[in-house]
Motif scaffolding. Structure first.
Motif, PDB file in Angstrom:
ATOM      1  N   LYS A  74      44.863   3.945  34.366  1.00 12.25           N
ATOM      2  CA  LYS A  74      44.988   4.917  33.279  1.00 12.25           C
ATOM      3  C   LYS A  74      44.176   4.466  32.065  1.00 12.25           C
ATOM      4  N   ALA A  75      44.259   3.190  31.716  1.00  9.09           N
ATOM      5  CA  ALA A  75      43.512   2.663  30.566  1.00  9.09           C
ATOM      6  C   ALA A  75      42.012   2.808  30.786  1.00  9.09           C
ATOM      7  N   LEU A 108      38.977  13.448  32.897  1.00  4.62           N
ATOM      8  CA  LEU A 108      37.679  12.771  32.834  1.00  4.62           C
ATOM      9  C   LEU A 108      36.566  13.705  33.301  1.00  4.62           C
ATOM     10  N   LYS A 109      36.813  14.429  34.374  1.00  3.37           N
ATOM     11  CA  LYS A 109      35.804  15.373  34.875  1.00  3.37           C
ATOM     12  C   LYS A 109      35.560  16.501  33.869  1.00  3.37           C
ATOM     13  N   ARG A 110      36.634  17.015  33.285  1.00  5.75           N
ATOM     14  CA  ARG A 110      36.479  18.086  32.295  1.00  5.75           C
ATOM     15  C   ARG A 110      35.741  17.550  31.074  1.00  5.75           C
ATOM     16  N   SER A 111      36.069  16.342  30.656  1.00  5.34           N
ATOM     17  CA  SER A 111      35.396  15.714  29.522  1.00  5.34           C
ATOM     18  C   SER A 111      33.894  15.561  29.797  1.00  5.34           C
ATOM     19  N   GLU A 160      34.999   7.563  25.398  1.00 10.73           N
ATOM     20  CA  GLU A 160      33.556   7.372  25.225  1.00 10.73           C
ATOM     21  C   GLU A 160      32.827   8.712  25.262  1.00 10.73           C
ATOM     22  N   GLN A 161      33.197   9.541  26.220  1.00 11.79           N
ATOM     23  CA  GLN A 161      32.570  10.862  26.327  1.00 11.79           C
ATOM     24  C   GLN A 161      32.931  11.723  25.128  1.00 11.79           C
ATOM     25  N   ASP A 162      34.180  11.640  24.713  1.00 15.88           N
ATOM     26  CA  ASP A 162      34.637  12.414  23.564  1.00 15.88           C
ATOM     27  C   ASP A 162      33.877  12.021  22.302  1.00 15.88           C
ATOM     28  N   THR A 163      33.620  10.734  22.144  1.00 13.75           N
ATOM     29  CA  THR A 163      32.881  10.265  20.965  1.00 13.75           C
ATOM     30  C   THR A 163      31.490  10.887  20.923  1.00 13.75           C
ATOM     31  N   GLU A 164      30.793  10.870  22.047  1.00 13.11           N
ATOM     32  CA  GLU A 164      29.447  11.464  22.069  1.00 13.11           C
ATOM     33  C   GLU A 164      29.511  12.977  21.867  1.00 13.11           C
ATOM     34  N   THR A 165      30.485  13.626  22.488  1.00 12.52           N
ATOM     35  CA  THR A 165      30.637  15.079  22.319  1.00 12.52           C
ATOM     36  C   THR A 165      30.851  15.416  20.857  1.00 12.52           C
ATOM     37  N   ARG A 166      31.737  14.685  20.200  1.00  8.63           N
ATOM     38  CA  ARG A 166      32.020  14.932  18.776  1.00  8.63           C
ATOM     39  C   ARG A 166      30.785  14.682  17.911  1.00  8.63           C
ATOM     40  N   ARG A 215      37.019   5.786  29.343  1.00 10.23           N
ATOM     41  CA  ARG A 215      35.859   6.608  29.704  1.00 10.23           C
ATOM     42  C   ARG A 215      35.930   7.986  29.052  1.00 10.23           C
ATOM     43  N   ILE A 216      37.127   8.558  29.014  1.00 11.56           N
ATOM     44  CA  ILE A 216      37.308   9.863  28.356  1.00 11.56           C
ATOM     45  C   ILE A 216      36.950   9.747  26.878  1.00 11.56           C
TER      46      ILE A 216
END
Length: 119
Positions: A64-65, A15-18, A73-79, A70-71
């Motif tokens: 974990k879920a 999550l922090k890396r994301s 959500e961040q991945d979606t914006e990054t992409r 959260r990971i």
């Protein structure tokens, strides 16, 4: 540390890396984003190996879920930001190609006339 705790710590680390990856995308720091992504992939594989040997209880599964949500959500914006950047670069490349073609088209007669001594 218990295996379940290690798994959850691994997801928190992802999550922090994301978050760092998303920040790099927001700031347009593309080289840093690529570096973070390569490390992220390694961490995901390490976590996958760790998780094979671990069974999470209901509370750990909920945690974990939450972390995964959260990971993602961040991945979606990054992409989305990466896609926008790709589109910008495609447009710039197209503009450059068109300018080069125009330059060739309009310079060719000038070069021929110059060789003939005509202006």
């Amino acid at each position: 540390m218990m295996p379940a705790d290690k798994v959850l710590a691994g997801y928190e680390k992802l999550l922090k890396r994301s978050a760092r990856m998303l920040n790099s995308a927001r700031e347009g720091e593309w080289a840093h984003l690529v570096h973070e992504e390569s490390t992220y992939v390694i961490e995901v594989e390490d976590l996958r190996q760790l998780e094979i040997h671990c069974e999470l209880d209901a509370d750990a599964m909920r945690r974990k879920a939450d972390l995964l949500e959260r990971i993602l959500e961040q991945d979606t914006e990054t992409r989305q930001r990466l896609e926008n950047r790709r589109n910008e670069l495609s447009e710039l490349m197209g503009n450059s190609r068109r300018r080069r073609e125009l330059s060739r088209t309009y310079q060719a007669p000038d070069i021929a006339r110059a060789r003939q001594g005509v202006r």
